[in-house]
Design a protein around this motif. Structure first.
Motif: not given
Length: 237
Positions: A132-161
């Motif tokens: 749960y703690t990691k989820s919060i950190l990853d969620g905030f980080t993905s906002i910045i990563l997506t704003a920087t690199f684009g929507i490709g960040v969303i696909f990282s959810a698959v290997p994570v799960v």
């Protein structure tokens, strides 16, 4: 539910990526400063993890052998190829950015003690607090990563799960065939090994280095093999 923490982690990454895609007009100065802050935090986290080692020689050997295997298998190249394949399929974004976002986010979210320990806690104890703690950190980080690199960040959810889910499911049976002392040793040394990789990710985020971190991933596997070998050696001595 064994996979609850894992699923929450995946959902937070997706939500963060969607929010980051909506707020892509974040000023470059803000994104650069925030990414630098995250990069510095990642380096510090890596240092803290690395210092947990009780047998640092295991960490060194794991990194050396794992790095050679990673280069031979060209894991980073294959991850980039997968990202570019996804990029072509959805036809979105500037060339190379979706691949970069996918690879960067996957490495950042998958490597580290929180993913391993959190998944183990979910499987062994039904305790999802770490994930749960990691989820919060990853969620905030993905906002910045997506704003920087684009929507490709969303696909990282698959290997994570897949990664965390596999560990959690295996952990439900792990106590039946792995002694507690061996398991504890693996968690400690894999945490330290992951810490070195996390440091490398942080340095790359700060643009100080261009380390092929994905090619160091086999070091986690080598860590387990070496620790198991030492355990067997002590048994037969």
């Amino acid at each position: 539910m064994v996979l609850l923490g894992t699923l929450v982690n995946g959902v937070c990454i997706i939500i963060g990526a969607l929010l980051g895609n909506v707020f892509r007009n974040i000023p470059e100065k803000v994104k650069a400063t925030v990414m630098s802050g995250i990069g510095l935090s990642v380096v510090l986290l890596g240092v803290q993890m690395g210092l947990k080692s009780e047998q640092f020689l295991i960490v060194i050997c794991s990194l050396v052998i794992g790095g050679m295997l990673g280069e031979f298998w060209d894991i980073e190249g294959k991850l980039n190829h997968l990202g570019k394949w996804v990029e072509k399929k959805i036809g979105y974004g500037s060339e190379g950015m979706i691949a970069k976002g996918f690879v960067s986010a996957t490495l950042l979210f998958v490597i580290g003690s929180m993913a391993i320990v959190g998944a183990l806690h979910s499987g062994l104890r039904g305790d999802h607090l770490v994930l749960y703690t990691k989820s919060i950190l990853d969620g905030f980080t993905s906002i910045i990563l997506t704003a920087t690199f684009g929507i490709g960040v969303i696909f990282s959810a698959v290997p994570v799960v897949l990664y965390e889910g596999t560990i959690a499911l295996l952990a439900t049976q792990i106590e039946h065939w792995i002694p507690q002392s061996l398991l504890n040793s693996f968690i400690i040394e894999s945490t330290a090994t992951g810490g070195v990789l996390i440091m490398a990710i942080g340095f790359n985020m700060l643009r100080l280095t261009s380390i092929r971190v994905a090619n160091l991933l086999p070091s986690i596997l080598m860590n387990a093999i070496i620790i198991f070998g030492i355990y067997i050696w002590h048994l037969i001595k």
